[in-house]
Design an enzyme around this catalytic site. Sequence first.
Site, PDB file in Angstrom:
ATOM      1  N   GLU A 111       8.779  10.257  -9.177  1.00 40.33           N
ATOM      2  CA  GLU A 111       9.400  10.678  -6.974  1.00 40.33           C
ATOM      3  C   GLU A 111      10.584   9.481  -6.980  1.00 40.33           C
ATOM      4  O   GLU A 111      11.640   9.990  -6.610  1.00 40.33           O
ATOM      5  CB  GLU A 111       8.600  11.078  -6.099  1.00 40.33           C
ATOM      6  CG  GLU A 111       7.951  12.318  -6.139  1.00 40.33           C
ATOM      7  CD  GLU A 111       7.190  12.041  -5.418  1.00 40.33           C
ATOM      8  OE1 GLU A 111       6.734  11.917  -4.609  1.00 40.33           O
ATOM      9  OE2 GLU A 111       5.614  13.230  -6.186  1.00 40.33           O
ATOM     10  N   VAL A 112      10.189   8.108  -6.750  1.00 42.36           N
ATOM     11  CA  VAL A 112      11.519   7.473  -6.802  1.00 42.36           C
ATOM     12  C   VAL A 112      11.145   6.609  -8.022  1.00 42.36           C
ATOM     13  O   VAL A 112      10.781   5.973  -8.101  1.00 42.36           O
ATOM     14  CB  VAL A 112      10.114   6.028  -5.282  1.00 42.36           C
ATOM     15  CG1 VAL A 112      11.144   4.976  -5.336  1.00 42.36           C
ATOM     16  CG2 VAL A 112       9.602   6.735  -4.623  1.00 42.36           C
ATOM     17  N   HIS A 147       7.547   1.491 -10.083  1.00 36.88           N
ATOM     18  CA  HIS A 147       6.305   1.237 -10.111  1.00 36.88           C
ATOM     19  C   HIS A 147       4.933   1.158 -10.544  1.00 36.88           C
ATOM     20  O   HIS A 147       5.087   2.746 -10.993  1.00 36.88           O
ATOM     21  CB  HIS A 147       6.290   1.922  -8.606  1.00 36.88           C
ATOM     22  CG  HIS A 147       6.170   3.381  -7.711  1.00 36.88           C
ATOM     23  ND1 HIS A 147       7.913   3.449  -8.577  1.00 36.88           N
ATOM     24  CD2 HIS A 147       6.069   3.911  -8.065  1.00 36.88           C
ATOM     25  CE1 HIS A 147       8.209   4.707  -8.819  1.00 36.88           C
ATOM     26  NE2 HIS A 147       6.141   5.242  -7.992  1.00 36.88           N
ATOM     27  N   ARG A 156       0.431  -1.580   0.715  1.00 37.77           N
ATOM     28  CA  ARG A 156       0.230   0.341  -0.049  1.00 37.77           C
ATOM     29  C   ARG A 156       0.662   1.574   0.084  1.00 37.77           C
ATOM     30  O   ARG A 156       2.064   1.189   0.748  1.00 37.77           O
ATOM     31  CB  ARG A 156      -1.254  -0.051   0.872  1.00 37.77           C
ATOM     32  CG  ARG A 156      -2.355  -0.977   0.601  1.00 37.77           C
ATOM     33  CD  ARG A 156      -3.019  -0.739   1.872  1.00 37.77           C
ATOM     34  NE  ARG A 156      -4.199  -1.955   1.459  1.00 37.77           N
ATOM     35  CZ  ARG A 156      -4.884  -1.833   0.748  1.00 37.77           C
ATOM     36  NH1 ARG A 156      -5.080  -0.990   0.103  1.00 37.77           N
ATOM     37  NH2 ARG A 156      -6.190  -2.845   0.518  1.00 37.77           N
ATOM     38  N   ASP A 157       0.858   2.359  -0.538  1.00 38.85           N
ATOM     39  CA  ASP A 157       0.712   3.459  -0.596  1.00 38.85           C
ATOM     40  C   ASP A 157       1.101   3.903   0.326  1.00 38.85           C
ATOM     41  O   ASP A 157      -0.140   4.623   1.137  1.00 38.85           O
ATOM     42  CB  ASP A 157       0.404   4.088  -1.977  1.00 38.85           C
ATOM     43  CG  ASP A 157       1.474   5.811  -2.370  1.00 38.85           C
ATOM     44  OD1 ASP A 157       1.900   6.251  -1.071  1.00 38.85           O
ATOM     45  OD2 ASP A 157       2.052   5.850  -3.657  1.00 38.85           O
TER      46      ASP A 157
END
Length: 125
Positions: free
Chosen positions: A104-105, A109, A34-35
Amino acid sequence: MPYIYDDQNIFAKILRGEIPNDTVFENDHALAFRDLYAQAPDHVLVIPKGPYVCYDHFASEASDAEIIGFTRATAEVCKLLGLAANEGDGYRVISNAGENGVQEVLHLHVHILAGRPLGRMLQKA
Ligand code: DGP
């Protein structure tokens, strides 16, 4: 230009168990969790276990087994959450890449978003 993967990114740390996560599904090639900053009632991130920066990096360089494992993991998440388009209310899959994609990461994903009407895909700039 080669893709440069930084193994100090936050999802690499999650894969190494250095940071906790709320796991939804895991197989040999992917982890779904989960985010932390959920933007919908269901907001799950699916990441490959290999060091891939973004979607096109993975799609061009991952092995067939990795691609199948990752893709099947997204299907399992949809099944587990009851989202599959043939039985639930649907969902959206998004993968941001690079500066214009506002990634951002820097570990590939996909976001699986669901649980409310999500509106149109993009706002006009
Ligand atoms: P993106 O902009 O596509 O790179 O989205 C990165 C997502 O990662 C963002 O929705 C928030 C989420 N996130 C950032 N740090 C963490 C974390 O430590 N744990 C979890 N579960 N999610 C995180």
